[in-house]
Design an enzyme around this catalytic site. Structure first.
Site, mmCIF file in Angstrom:
data_model
loop_
_atom_site.group_PDB
_atom_site.id
_atom_site.type_symbol
_atom_site.label_atom_id
_atom_site.label_comp_id
_atom_site.label_asym_id
_atom_site.label_seq_id
_atom_site.Cartn_x
_atom_site.Cartn_y
_atom_site.Cartn_z
ATOM 1 N N SER A 9 -1.775 3.241 3.842
ATOM 2 C CA SER A 9 -0.499 2.531 3.938
ATOM 3 C C SER A 9 -0.397 1.340 3.002
ATOM 4 C CB SER A 9 -0.260 2.069 5.384
ATOM 5 O OG SER A 9 -1.299 1.209 5.819
ATOM 6 N N SER A 10 -1.516 0.898 2.419
ATOM 7 C CA SER A 10 -1.459 -0.265 1.521
ATOM 8 C C SER A 10 -2.744 -0.344 0.698
ATOM 9 C CB SER A 10 -1.285 -1.569 2.319
ATOM 10 O OG SER A 10 -2.410 -1.796 3.156
ATOM 11 N N GLY A 11 -2.779 -1.299 -0.228
ATOM 12 C CA GLY A 11 -3.998 -1.627 -0.965
ATOM 13 C C GLY A 11 -4.629 -0.476 -1.701
ATOM 14 N N TYR A 146 -19.452 -7.808 8.216
ATOM 15 C CA TYR A 146 -18.900 -6.944 7.158
ATOM 16 C C TYR A 146 -20.028 -6.307 6.354
ATOM 17 C CZ TYR A 146 -16.049 -5.528 3.154
ATOM 18 O OH TYR A 146 -15.436 -4.806 2.159
#
Length: 255
Positions: A9-11, A146
């Site tokens: 949806s993005s990036g 992360y």
């Protein structure tokens, strides 16, 4: 070619979908939570299979596998791109933060790949491109959750690549450094002329994804010089920790 992109949806995910759509005879499967974004992108690309689903949902991997099998009958490329960032020290976030980040950055990738692996094998030669991070080879303070998720992804990707080679499923790992996206804008680095060069773009990552798929390379860094960071960490671990960790301070144990 049938290609599935998560986090589309993005990036990086959206950029990858656009890049793949430019390839001849490519049909896309777009997976993300935001249906409106996916529908908009599918319209821009001239059509695509849209699956609006949360990868953390237990039922999603089977749902995705069934849709791909029913609508396309094969899968040539899986791009595991969906992910979240993690910030803060372990003392601040504890196990809960590690668990949150691992769930999407590692567990969800493994579960979706497991569900799609039979279809990938039947479609061989096929491939999987996992989107890792330089943080998956060299950690830094306040990014432990992360880094843990990306270290795990790197180790699993390497093992899976060796296991699946005989089945004709090539497994690649793309390791971006700093990339300016919606989720990771890196405004501080972009604001300073002497650090601006460190930030890449989602289009460059998308191009690298296509390159490792075509060339069947096992791993690539974006930008390429980031690969030197992992060499420095391996050869000079003490110096790396002092440089990245903010100094050479070490507490002296009491006797």
């Amino acid at each position: 070619m049938i290609a599935l992109v998560t986090g589309a949806s993005s990036g990086i995910g959206a950029a990858t979908a656009r890049r793949l759509a430019a390839e001849p005879c490519t049909r896309l499967v777009l997976v993300a939570r935001r249906r409106e974004r996916l529908d908009e992108l599918a319209g821009e690309l001239g059509g695509a299979t849209v699956i609006a689903a949360d990868l953390l949902d237990e039922s999603t991997p089977a749902l995705v596998a069934d849709r791909v099998a029913d609508e396309h009958g094969r899968l040539d490329l899986l791009v595991n791109n969906a992910g979240v960032g993690g910030r803060g020290s372990f003392a601040e976030g504890g196990w809960a933060e590690v668990h949150r980040v691992m769930a999407i950055n590692f567990d969800a990738q493994v579960r979706l790949t497991e569900a799609l692996l039979p279809l990938l094998r039947r479609s061989a030669p096929s491939g999987v491109v996992n989107i890792g991070s330089i943080a998956g080879r060299a950690s830094r303070p306040r990014a432990g959750s992360y880094s843990a998720s990306k270290f795990a992804l790197a180790g699993w990707t390497e093992a899976l690549g060796m296991e699946e080679a005989r089945h004709g499923v090539h497994i690649s790992l793309v390791q971006p450094g700093f990339v300016a996206t919606e989720g990771f804008p890196h405004r501080g680095l972009l604001a300073r002329p002497w650090t601006r060069w460190m930030v890449s773009t989602d289009d460059k990552v998308a191009e690298t994804i296509l390159d490792v798929w075509r060339s069947r390379r096992p791993e690539a860094y974006v930008p390429k010089p980031y690969g030197l960071v992992t060499v420095a960490r391996a050869l000079l671990p003490g110096l790396y920790r002092r440089a990245v960790g903010g100094g050479a301070f070490r507490a002296t144990p009491k006797r």
